[in-house]
Design a protein around this motif. Structure first.
Motif, PDB file in Angstrom:
ATOM      1  N   UNK A  37      51.306   3.803 128.203  1.00  0.00           N
ATOM      2  CA  UNK A  37      49.875   3.644 127.963  1.00  0.00           C
ATOM      3  C   UNK A  37      49.702   2.894 126.650  1.00  0.00           C
ATOM      4  N   UNK A  38      48.679   2.067 126.584  1.00  0.00           N
ATOM      5  CA  UNK A  38      48.432   1.264 125.389  1.00  0.00           C
ATOM      6  C   UNK A  38      46.977   1.397 124.966  1.00  0.00           C
ATOM      7  N   UNK A  39      46.776   1.441 123.666  1.00  0.00           N
ATOM      8  CA  UNK A  39      45.446   1.357 123.077  1.00  0.00           C
ATOM      9  C   UNK A  39      45.418   0.137 122.177  1.00  0.00           C
ATOM     10  N   UNK A  40      44.430  -0.713 122.367  1.00  0.00           N
ATOM     11  CA  UNK A  40      44.369  -1.972 121.634  1.00  0.00           C
ATOM     12  C   UNK A  40      43.119  -1.993 120.760  1.00  0.00           C
ATOM     13  N   UNK A  41      43.286  -2.457 119.539  1.00  0.00           N
ATOM     14  CA  UNK A  41      42.132  -2.700 118.665  1.00  0.00           C
ATOM     15  C   UNK A  41      42.401  -3.990 117.901  1.00  0.00           C
ATOM     16  N   UNK A  42      41.373  -4.497 117.282  1.00  0.00           N
ATOM     17  CA  UNK A  42      41.486  -5.753 116.562  1.00  0.00           C
ATOM     18  C   UNK A  42      40.908  -5.579 115.167  1.00  0.00           C
ATOM     19  N   UNK A  43      41.611  -6.127 114.188  1.00  0.00           N
ATOM     20  CA  UNK A  43      41.108  -6.066 112.816  1.00  0.00           C
ATOM     21  C   UNK A  43      39.892  -6.973 112.675  1.00  0.00           C
ATOM     22  N   UNK A  44      38.849  -6.430 112.107  1.00  0.00           N
ATOM     23  CA  UNK A  44      37.612  -7.168 111.869  1.00  0.00           C
ATOM     24  C   UNK A  44      37.314  -7.095 110.375  1.00  0.00           C
ATOM     25  N   UNK A  52      40.777   0.610 111.851  1.00  0.00           N
ATOM     26  CA  UNK A  52      41.351  -0.219 112.909  1.00  0.00           C
ATOM     27  C   UNK A  52      42.446   0.542 113.648  1.00  0.00           C
ATOM     28  N   UNK A  53      43.318   1.199 112.905  1.00  0.00           N
ATOM     29  CA  UNK A  53      44.377   2.011 113.517  1.00  0.00           C
ATOM     30  C   UNK A  53      43.753   3.182 114.271  1.00  0.00           C
ATOM     31  N   UNK A  54      42.722   3.784 113.711  1.00  0.00           N
ATOM     32  CA  UNK A  54      42.024   4.880 114.380  1.00  0.00           C
ATOM     33  C   UNK A  54      41.418   4.446 115.708  1.00  0.00           C
ATOM     34  N   UNK A  55      40.884   3.239 115.757  1.00  0.00           N
ATOM     35  CA  UNK A  55      40.312   2.717 117.006  1.00  0.00           C
ATOM     36  C   UNK A  55      41.408   2.519 118.053  1.00  0.00           C
ATOM     37  N   UNK A  56      42.566   2.014 117.627  1.00  0.00           N
ATOM     38  CA  UNK A  56      43.688   1.843 118.555  1.00  0.00           C
ATOM     39  C   UNK A  56      44.168   3.199 119.061  1.00  0.00           C
ATOM     40  N   UNK A  57      44.242   4.179 118.174  1.00  0.00           N
ATOM     41  CA  UNK A  57      44.668   5.528 118.544  1.00  0.00           C
ATOM     42  C   UNK A  57      43.687   6.144 119.546  1.00  0.00           C
ATOM     43  N   UNK A  58      42.412   5.986 119.294  1.00  0.00           N
ATOM     44  CA  UNK A  58      41.383   6.503 120.205  1.00  0.00           C
ATOM     45  C   UNK A  58      41.507   5.832 121.579  1.00  0.00           C
ATOM     46  N   UNK A  59      41.742   4.522 121.583  1.00  0.00           N
ATOM     47  CA  UNK A  59      41.918   3.796 122.843  1.00  0.00           C
ATOM     48  C   UNK A  59      43.179   4.268 123.575  1.00  0.00           C
ATOM     49  N   UNK A  60      44.250   4.543 122.834  1.00  0.00           N
ATOM     50  CA  UNK A  60      45.481   5.047 123.439  1.00  0.00           C
ATOM     51  C   UNK A  60      45.222   6.377 124.140  1.00  0.00           C
ATOM     52  N   UNK A  61      44.560   7.305 123.467  1.00  0.00           N
ATOM     53  CA  UNK A  61      44.283   8.600 124.083  1.00  0.00           C
ATOM     54  C   UNK A  61      43.320   8.470 125.254  1.00  0.00           C
ATOM     55  N   UNK A  62      42.457   7.482 125.227  1.00  0.00           N
ATOM     56  CA  UNK A  62      41.600   7.200 126.373  1.00  0.00           C
ATOM     57  C   UNK A  62      42.450   6.751 127.559  1.00  0.00           C
ATOM     58  N   UNK A  63      43.435   5.894 127.305  1.00  0.00           N
ATOM     59  CA  UNK A  63      44.346   5.464 128.371  1.00  0.00           C
ATOM     60  C   UNK A  63      45.087   6.654 128.966  1.00  0.00           C
ATOM     61  N   UNK A  64      45.568   7.526 128.121  1.00  0.00           N
ATOM     62  CA  UNK A  64      46.294   8.704 128.592  1.00  0.00           C
ATOM     63  C   UNK A  64      45.407   9.616 129.421  1.00  0.00           C
ATOM     64  N   UNK A  65      44.149   9.766 129.027  1.00  0.00           N
ATOM     65  CA  UNK A  65      43.242  10.649 129.763  1.00  0.00           C
ATOM     66  C   UNK A  65      42.814  10.047 131.101  1.00  0.00           C
ATOM     67  N   UNK A  67      44.850   8.880 133.175  1.00  0.00           N
ATOM     68  CA  UNK A  67      45.962   9.042 134.085  1.00  0.00           C
ATOM     69  C   UNK A  67      47.224   8.332 133.658  1.00  0.00           C
ATOM     70  N   UNK A  68      47.224   7.790 132.480  1.00  0.00           N
ATOM     71  CA  UNK A  68      48.382   7.111 131.894  1.00  0.00           C
ATOM     72  C   UNK A  68      48.668   5.777 132.588  1.00  0.00           C
ATOM     73  N   UNK A  69      49.668   5.071 132.039  1.00  0.00           N
ATOM     74  CA  UNK A  69      50.106   3.782 132.564  1.00  0.00           C
ATOM     75  C   UNK A  69      48.958   2.773 132.659  1.00  0.00           C
ATOM     76  N   UNK A  70      48.160   2.691 131.596  1.00  0.00           N
ATOM     77  CA  UNK A  70      47.073   1.713 131.588  1.00  0.00           C
ATOM     78  C   UNK A  70      46.831   1.213 130.167  1.00  0.00           C
ATOM     79  N   UNK A  71      45.964   0.242 130.069  1.00  0.00           N
ATOM     80  CA  UNK A  71      45.621  -0.391 128.793  1.00  0.00           C
ATOM     81  C   UNK A  71      44.131  -0.176 128.555  1.00  0.00           C
ATOM     82  N   UNK A  72      43.787   0.306 127.365  1.00  0.00           N
ATOM     83  CA  UNK A  72      42.390   0.501 126.993  1.00  0.00           C
ATOM     84  C   UNK A  72      42.138  -0.182 125.668  1.00  0.00           C
TER      85      UNK A  72
END
Length: 72
Positions: A37-44, A52-65, A67-72
């Motif tokens: 699973x991947x969580x992606x964020x972009x530095x602005x 920025x890291x927190x946004x990526x982490x939040x996106x990662x946990x969204x991917x996991x929730x 059902x895993x094996x996805x990109x958010x």
């Protein structure tokens, strides 16, 4: 964590999707199949590194929730 200098958000999503597929399609010798699973964020400008890291982490946990094996 993968840091991609000179890469925009869309390019980061594309790479994460490619990596997810390579991992998912690969037969590992001891466990045969894995997923990622991947969580992606972009530095602005104006947003801290921590946010920025927190946004990526939040996106990662969204991917996991989802059902895993996805990109958010």
């Amino acid at each position: 964590m993968i840091i991609l200098p000179h890469t925009n958000f869309s390019q980061g999503i594309i790479l994460a999707r490619k990596l997810r597929k390579v991992i998912s399609d690969h037969d590992f010798s001891t466990v045969w199949h894995q997923s990622a699973s991947f969580g992606v964020s972009s530095f602005v400008s104006g947003v801290s590194i921590e946010e920025t890291i927190g946004a990526a982490d939040k996106a990662l946990y969204s991917s996991k929730s989802k059902g895993r094996n996805c990109v958010t």
